[in-house]
Write a protein that holds these residues in place. Sequence first.
Motif, PDB file in Angstrom:
ATOM      1  N   THR A  61      53.699  43.371  23.449  1.00 11.36           N
ATOM      2  CA  THR A  61      54.581  44.459  23.031  1.00 11.36           C
ATOM      3  C   THR A  61      54.637  44.516  21.513  1.00 11.36           C
ATOM      4  N   GLU A  62      55.327  45.514  20.992  1.00 12.15           N
ATOM      5  CA  GLU A  62      55.519  45.621  19.546  1.00 12.15           C
ATOM      6  C   GLU A  62      56.246  44.389  18.991  1.00 12.15           C
ATOM      7  N   ASP A  63      57.123  43.779  19.789  1.00 15.66           N
ATOM      8  CA  ASP A  63      57.869  42.589  19.356  1.00 15.66           C
ATOM      9  C   ASP A  63      57.077  41.308  19.493  1.00 15.66           C
ATOM     10  N   GLY A  64      55.883  41.388  20.081  1.00 16.58           N
ATOM     11  CA  GLY A  64      55.058  40.201  20.217  1.00 16.58           C
ATOM     12  C   GLY A  64      55.200  39.479  21.537  1.00 16.58           C
ATOM     13  N   ASP A  65      55.904  40.058  22.498  1.00 17.81           N
ATOM     14  CA  ASP A  65      56.028  39.434  23.819  1.00 17.81           C
ATOM     15  C   ASP A  65      54.694  39.541  24.550  1.00 17.81           C
ATOM     16  N   LEU A  66      54.140  38.400  24.913  1.00 17.19           N
ATOM     17  CA  LEU A  66      52.854  38.359  25.594  1.00 17.19           C
ATOM     18  C   LEU A  66      53.061  38.357  27.103  1.00 17.19           C
ATOM     19  N   ALA A  67      52.181  39.036  27.817  1.00 17.50           N
ATOM     20  CA  ALA A  67      52.239  39.068  29.281  1.00 17.50           C
ATOM     21  C   ALA A  67      50.840  38.862  29.839  1.00 17.50           C
ATOM     22  N   PHE A  68      50.740  38.036  30.845  1.00 20.43           N
ATOM     23  CA  PHE A  68      49.467  37.731  31.491  1.00 20.43           C
ATOM     24  C   PHE A  68      49.030  38.909  32.354  1.00 20.43           C
ATOM     25  N   VAL A  69      47.732  39.222  32.310  1.00 21.04           N
ATOM     26  CA  VAL A  69      47.164  40.253  33.175  1.00 21.04           C
ATOM     27  C   VAL A  69      46.211  39.619  34.186  1.00 21.04           C
ATOM     28  N   ALA A  70      45.248  38.842  33.701  1.00 17.27           N
ATOM     29  CA  ALA A  70      44.276  38.211  34.599  1.00 17.27           C
ATOM     30  C   ALA A  70      43.423  37.238  33.806  1.00 17.27           C
ATOM     31  N   LYS A  71      42.778  36.331  34.515  1.00 18.47           N
ATOM     32  CA  LYS A  71      41.703  35.558  33.923  1.00 18.47           C
ATOM     33  C   LYS A  71      40.506  36.485  33.729  1.00 18.47           C
ATOM     34  N   ALA A  72      39.906  36.414  32.546  1.00 15.04           N
ATOM     35  CA  ALA A  72      38.778  37.312  32.280  1.00 15.04           C
ATOM     36  C   ALA A  72      37.669  37.126  33.307  1.00 15.04           C
ATOM     37  N   ASP A  73      37.444  35.875  33.745  1.00 17.07           N
ATOM     38  CA  ASP A  73      36.378  35.612  34.712  1.00 17.07           C
ATOM     39  C   ASP A  73      36.744  36.067  36.121  1.00 17.07           C
ATOM     40  N   ASP A  74      38.027  36.381  36.336  1.00 20.28           N
ATOM     41  CA  ASP A  74      38.456  36.822  37.668  1.00 20.28           C
ATOM     42  C   ASP A  74      38.198  38.303  37.910  1.00 20.28           C
ATOM     43  N   VAL A  75      38.012  39.063  36.853  1.00 20.10           N
ATOM     44  CA  VAL A  75      37.858  40.519  37.016  1.00 20.10           C
ATOM     45  C   VAL A  75      36.630  40.806  37.883  1.00 20.10           C
ATOM     46  N   LEU A  76      36.828  41.601  38.913  1.00 20.82           N
ATOM     47  CA  LEU A  76      35.739  41.958  39.816  1.00 20.82           C
ATOM     48  C   LEU A  76      35.008  43.176  39.261  1.00 20.82           C
ATOM     49  N   PRO A  77      33.704  43.058  39.029  1.00 22.58           N
ATOM     50  CA  PRO A  77      32.981  44.081  38.241  1.00 22.58           C
ATOM     51  C   PRO A  77      32.494  45.265  39.069  1.00 22.58           C
ATOM     52  N   TYR A  78      33.396  45.899  39.815  1.00 24.10           N
ATOM     53  CA  TYR A  78      32.996  47.020  40.654  1.00 24.10           C
ATOM     54  C   TYR A  78      33.884  48.225  40.347  1.00 24.10           C
ATOM     55  N   GLY A  79      33.433  49.369  40.755  1.00 25.52           N
ATOM     56  CA  GLY A  79      34.201  50.573  40.498  1.00 25.52           C
ATOM     57  C   GLY A  79      34.040  51.058  39.073  1.00 25.52           C
ATOM     58  N   PRO A  80      34.826  52.029  38.666  1.00 23.41           N
ATOM     59  CA  PRO A  80      34.674  52.613  37.329  1.00 23.41           C
ATOM     60  C   PRO A  80      34.903  51.630  36.194  1.00 23.41           C
ATOM     61  N   ALA A  81      35.875  50.706  36.326  1.00 25.94           N
ATOM     62  CA  ALA A  81      36.199  49.817  35.209  1.00 25.94           C
ATOM     63  C   ALA A  81      36.496  48.400  35.648  1.00 25.94           C
ATOM     64  N   GLY A  82      36.107  48.028  36.863  1.00 24.86           N
ATOM     65  CA  GLY A  82      36.454  46.713  37.372  1.00 24.86           C
ATOM     66  C   GLY A  82      37.917  46.680  37.807  1.00 24.86           C
ATOM     67  N   PHE A  83      38.292  45.619  38.505  1.00 24.15           N
ATOM     68  CA  PHE A  83      39.675  45.483  38.961  1.00 24.15           C
ATOM     69  C   PHE A  83      39.954  44.005  39.213  1.00 24.15           C
ATOM     70  N   LEU A  84      41.204  43.706  39.499  1.00 25.27           N
ATOM     71  CA  LEU A  84      41.634  42.318  39.600  1.00 25.27           C
ATOM     72  C   LEU A  84      41.646  41.848  41.050  1.00 25.27           C
ATOM     73  N   PRO A  85      41.348  40.569  41.287  1.00 28.17           N
ATOM     74  CA  PRO A  85      41.442  40.050  42.654  1.00 28.17           C
ATOM     75  C   PRO A  85      42.831  40.222  43.244  1.00 28.17           C
TER      76      PRO A  85
END
Length: 552
Positions: free
Chosen positions: A428-452
């Motif tokens: 965020t603008e205040d610097g609060d970090l939030a986890f989205v995914a492990k980069a190696d977990d992203v499944l490389p299918y579809g228009p932009a990949g997606f998460l398990p």
Amino acid sequence: MLPNLRSYEDARRAFRWHVPEAFNAAADSLDRQCRPGADPDRTALIARGPAGGVAHFSYGELKRLSDALAAAFANLMVEPGTAVAMLLPQGAEAALTALAALKAGATIAAMDAAWTPEDLARAMRAARPRLIVADAASLAAARAAAPPSAALVCVNAPDDVRDFWSLPLQADAAVGVATRADDSAFLIFSQGRTGTPKAIRHAHRAVLGHLPALEMVFEGVPRPGDLIWPALRPSHPAGLISGLFGPWLLGVPVLAMGAPETPAEAEDRIARIARHGVRLALFTPSAIAGMRLFPEPRDHYAFALRAAACIGGRPAADAEAWCRDELGAPLGRIYGEAETGPVAASHPSWYACADAAGLGRAVPGVAAAVVDGDGAPLAAGAVGRLAVMQDHPGLCLGCEGAPRAVARWARRKYVGRWLLADDLVTATEDGDLAFVAKADDVLPYGPAGFLPDDVERVLARHRMVAAAAALAEGDGVIAAVELKPGVPKGDAAAEALLAADILAEAAKTLAPYALPRRLAFVEAIPRTDEGRAHRARLRDRLDQAAAGSRPS
């Protein structure tokens, strides 16, 4: 190290690293508590003693024993440039082994007999230990993985192995090797959740790099009466640094009693906090989940806990409320990776994590940003790799392994002035970090990949599914499914019908490219200490199943 100021912003502006050229993680954490003006008779460690039962080791006693043990290690050819491997549970023996190895100028490599034989052998090849210290429970695993040239020492040793507690009695004189802050001190092994486990080398200065995060979550540390219990194995990436040397450098005694030894593990952990008057605690997500199996602990025990922190993963969404209501203390968060050490944390007064994905904010002294693949900072809210400036003393010295593997690791981790974490995050603008995914977990299918997670949440909605884990395979997704207790297993025809029903339900929600092309039923999805799906181990099990043997 952390300035005692009123706000996070003030602390970041005022903070300065003080990393001396000469620094030894053992001598400058434990031994400093024995210098003139200090009280060496204060308790430094509460652990099981050589004869069993609870023992209180003073700073002076640990110094005397570790000095003698370092001399005994030197007699076994442990010296600068070598390593000492240990397969020990949390306790006095693990603490003394780490102290002695560092005082002898060697690197300490904490391993775990619970690892697979392949992972343990790989760790031994990376460490090339001159000496291995094990206990009776791990002796067979240590012998099977030991290099031919390594000496072997055992706690409660059989007749053909050197006995650990006899070594200090055989030493002639203390050994204290002067080390630089940048010299190798710790070899840390990742769990290889998405691939081959990594051996990450850290310097003595890593202990200094861990301090701001500890000072963040344990506001005002040290306070009179503080006692910390790190519910971490020595082999955990933070087990020795945040769990032992960091507290000692701050002057905080450590409770190190190892794993509970009764079937009632959840109550044992709860009772330990109460019985010993623990005031500070480091928990993994799996440790929190285990303790929560014991209902309403405040109805049974009185706690002195003033602060706890979750390290090594994100806790369940309601874990903070549970810790506050049942243990009477706030639950903070410490975030980092094996390569980075702790780089983000929450603070009980300055700010808290807003949701389950929250990681905290960059600790004072750490320059961090969310960047793209080229290392360019991204705007607030954008998803990218977490990057840490390479001047942070908690960062690793490098990775050990085959030259090609190390070169691939370096190309992936270092971009310009940054070291890239393996996690995708937002800020965020205040610097609060939030986890989205492990980069190696992203499944490389579809228009932009997606998460398990996107697939796993849908599969887990089925009335018979307890948990699921998705993997990439070729040009599509596959998934392992763990069924709920009581669901019949083992009938191939019934499983085929169930798989078709699960996929039919999932197809109502998932895009075609995200729908698993096949399901595999497993008894249990393998998980890391932090409770995450261990995808590399899961893939091995599915490969075994494809070869004709059912996963277990």
